[in-house]
Design an enzyme around this catalytic site. Structure first.
Site, short mmCIF file in Angstrom:
data_model
loop_
_atom_site.label_atom_id
_atom_site.label_comp_id
_atom_site.label_asym_id
_atom_site.label_seq_id
_atom_site.Cartn_x
_atom_site.Cartn_y
_atom_site.Cartn_z
CG ASP A 2 -0.30 -0.03 2.52
OD1 ASP A 2 0.93 0.19 2.58
OD2 ASP A 2 -0.99 -0.23 3.54
CB SER A 3 0.18 4.68 -0.90
OG SER A 3 -0.86 5.10 -0.02
N GLY A 4 0.96 3.74 2.22
CA GLY A 4 1.23 4.32 3.52
C GLY A 4 0.19 5.34 3.96
N GLY A 5 -0.56 5.86 3.02
CA GLY A 5 -1.49 6.95 3.33
C GLY A 5 -2.57 6.55 4.32
CG PHE A 6 -5.99 3.14 5.28
CD1 PHE A 6 -7.27 3.64 5.13
CD2 PHE A 6 -5.78 2.15 6.23
CE1 PHE A 6 -8.33 3.17 5.89
CE2 PHE A 6 -6.83 1.67 7.01
CZ PHE A 6 -8.11 2.17 6.83
CG ASP A 11 -5.38 6.59 -1.14
OD1 ASP A 11 -4.49 6.42 -0.30
OD2 ASP A 11 -6.35 5.82 -1.26
CD GLN A 57 -10.08 7.03 -1.52
OE1 GLN A 57 -11.20 6.97 -0.98
NE2 GLN A 57 -9.04 6.33 -1.06
N GLY A 100 -11.09 3.51 0.45
CA GLY A 100 -11.96 4.30 1.30
C GLY A 100 -13.24 3.60 1.67
CG ASP A 140 -5.76 -5.58 1.69
OD1 ASP A 140 -6.37 -4.82 0.92
OD2 ASP A 140 -5.45 -5.23 2.84
#
Lengths: 384, 384
Positions: A93-97, A147, A190, A217, A267
């Site tokens: 993942d991007s880390g954002g969440f 995101d 999103q 999201g 996931d």
């Protein structure tokens, strides 16, 4: 194997599809469930067990790995695959969440997010470019755009603002990722619970011609019907020839319903986290092994499954291990749960290819409703 | 296999012996190390892994099992072997030692000990007869007499009183155990750090003609030379044709020194407990994986070992797992440690049979002294 990242659909049944993602490190059979390997380990499992259950890909969390052991360190050690002894595909993942859900004192701006580590309070910054750089240092095969994921319910204004920021970041991530044969960068749709915003997000991302599309999201507390409505709104706008990934989902029932609506990848921490908290997923629904009703229950969790954890140990023993806080209890229940999830995915794939998905879904739900194999001891319909 | 409980010595080298205990559930190759399966699980290990490493027998703790899940419950569930999926021999302790170390408000009298559970505060009583009854309900193959084990150092008077009480309880346990073909009840030599009391205890127990003899009340904080002096004092008085078990011992060095002095059986929580606390036993001594020196060490723990945990994963990865508190770190280090202990025992057995024990011991100690394989990173000479 394949030198390129490719996706092909071999069969459809209604909106559902079954196919394969091919890339240099292996083939991902879809619909696919990706066990979560947060901090470079699928918790309480040896990597060869994870593979043996039928997982073709695992997920790594950029947020956790950038903080500990650090992306540059993982790169010096030969990349995440070698580090965690998982030579097969990895999606990050991007880390954002997780910045949003785990870190302290985060501050968003148009260029990225600054936050403090939940581990040691140190300050870090993620931008679209740095997220892709980190995922590259890890050696990730499928990378996700950065995101902004807002909590639901929320104001339409906040949701729209986050959706537009995420779109801008998708473009920057695409540039940062560039052309990497054999690897992919996915965009993330999103738009919260708004069909209008979801469709706009999907269309704009499709214009970027990315290698795959995630729906993000969701699974953040909204009812299941809202989640399914958003999938239905987005699905017609996503290209049939690209994989679709529903992030962070979900219960067995969520997965079945999303597969019916055309989703290819999932996931979720549910099977692993539940396994560390005394819960077992079976063909007869979810069992809470902490419950005293299992104290002298000599039956295995689920004799119809393939994995030893499901067939060899009595519920009474598992109850004892869970009550005593024994690590082996977590090991066995996690093993059983990932086994159940992978058997469910294999069943969905086979049913789609044989054109009998609706029958398979009906039988699967009947099993959950019947309760724990035969005695009504189940906790219900595959809910998380 | 054997219908009877038998012990035979196949080879000796100095005072050291190598042989076999045979009984219906299997053969125990001696000298043997018994992994500790406290609460019906060798912590963080699947039972088939424990067997595959070469363990012929595991130890169960009467104190833990009588409190949870309860001896009568285990019996109703088919006994401890079935409960924990370990069809091979099991030795159980009497519960006495852990009553002393773990329970609250214990009260000794000539007839037994009353204590409160450390789990829920409930009141329980152990007498010699009840300890044997519990071990029988568990289905234990080798049962231990109830004894009183005092802390060292202590007054000669207190040590002598506990030794005499333990002797009286040995007689009562022998009567309670009766004649059980294929099973054994061992007596326990007590007497603290007093040669006089140890010899008296050993002689009186030998008069009872038991099937095996343990040396108890050691590894409770006394220096190694005191422990070894007690073994040397007792050994000439124990019959050569009966197995000798040094309870709760110990470090690899303790085990090597006790084997040289004629001990056949050992148990200790050290390899499993150390594995849950970031420590690894190797041919190059003990490593503390928490140490920052391992953060980018790409070498495996010990490439000369057979087990995957020792050869497949980098120290850098293990360091990360330990720092992150990941269950897999405990799983891998426990696996490595039990592997090291079992390889050490296999090496001792082979060396005794080949008449080169002293060479083997010298080489083994040289490895520990050389430090962690090649760089002096070891923590020293196999000490716990």
């Amino acid at each position: 194997m394949s030198e390129e990242f490719t996706f092909s659909v071999a069969a459809t049944d209604g909106a559902a599809r079954s196919g394969e993602i091919r890339m240099p490190r292996g083939v991902i059979r879809t619909p696919a469930f990706m066990p979560v390997g947060t901090a470079a380990t699928v918790k309480a499992m040896y990597p060869d067990q994870v593979k043996a259950l039928g997982a073709d890909v695992v997920l790594g969390n950029t947020y956790h790995l950038m903080l500990r052991p650090g992306a540059e360190r993982v790169a010096r050690l030969g990349g995440l695959h070698r580090f965690m002894n998982w030579p097969y595909p990895i999606l990050t993942d991007s880390g954002g969440f997780q910045v949003m859900s785990l870190s302290d004192l985060r501050k968003m701006d148009a260029d990225g997010v600054t936050f403090r580590s939940h581990i040691d309070g140190s300050t870090h910054r993620l931008t679209p470019e740095r997220s892709i750089e980190i995922q590259g240092l890890l050696g990730s095969d499928i990378q996700m755009q950065l995101d902004e994921c807002v909590k639901l319910p929320n104001t339409e204004e906040a949701v729209e603002k986050a959706m537009r920021l995420s779109l801008a970041w998708a473009e920057r991530c695409k540039v940062a990722f560039g052309d990497q044969p054999g690897k992919a960068m996915f965009g993330i749709v999103q738009g919260g619970a708004s069909e209008r915003l979801r469709v706009e997000s999907a269309r704009a991302l499709v214009d970027l011609d990315l290698k795959g599309y995630a729906i993000g999201g969701l699974a953040v507390g909204e009812p299941q019907d809202v989640m399914l409505a958003m999938i239905e709104a987005v699905e017609p706008h996503l290209p049939a020839e690209k994989p679709r990934y529903l992030m962070g989902v979900g219960t067995p029932d969520d997965i079945v319903e999303a597969v019916r609506r055309g989703v290819d990848m999932f996931d979720c921490v549910m099977p692993t986290r539940a396994g560390r908290h005394g819960m077992a997923y079976t063909h007869g629904g979810r069992l809470n092994l902490k419950n005293a009703r299992y104290a002298e229950d000599t039956r295995p969790l689920d004799p119809t499954m393939k994995c030893e954890a499901s067939t060899t140990y009595s519920r009474a023993y598992l109850h004892h291990l869970v009550r005593a806080g024994e690590i082996l209890g977590m090991m066995l229940l996690t093993w059983n749960n990932l086994s159940y999830y992978q058997e469910l995915m294999a069943g969905l794939r086979k049913a789609i290819r044989e054109g009998r998905l609706e029958d398979f879904v009906a039988q699967t739900k009947e099993g959950w409703a019947r309760g724990a194999m035969d005695d009504g001891a189940g906790e219900g319909a595959g809910e998380g």
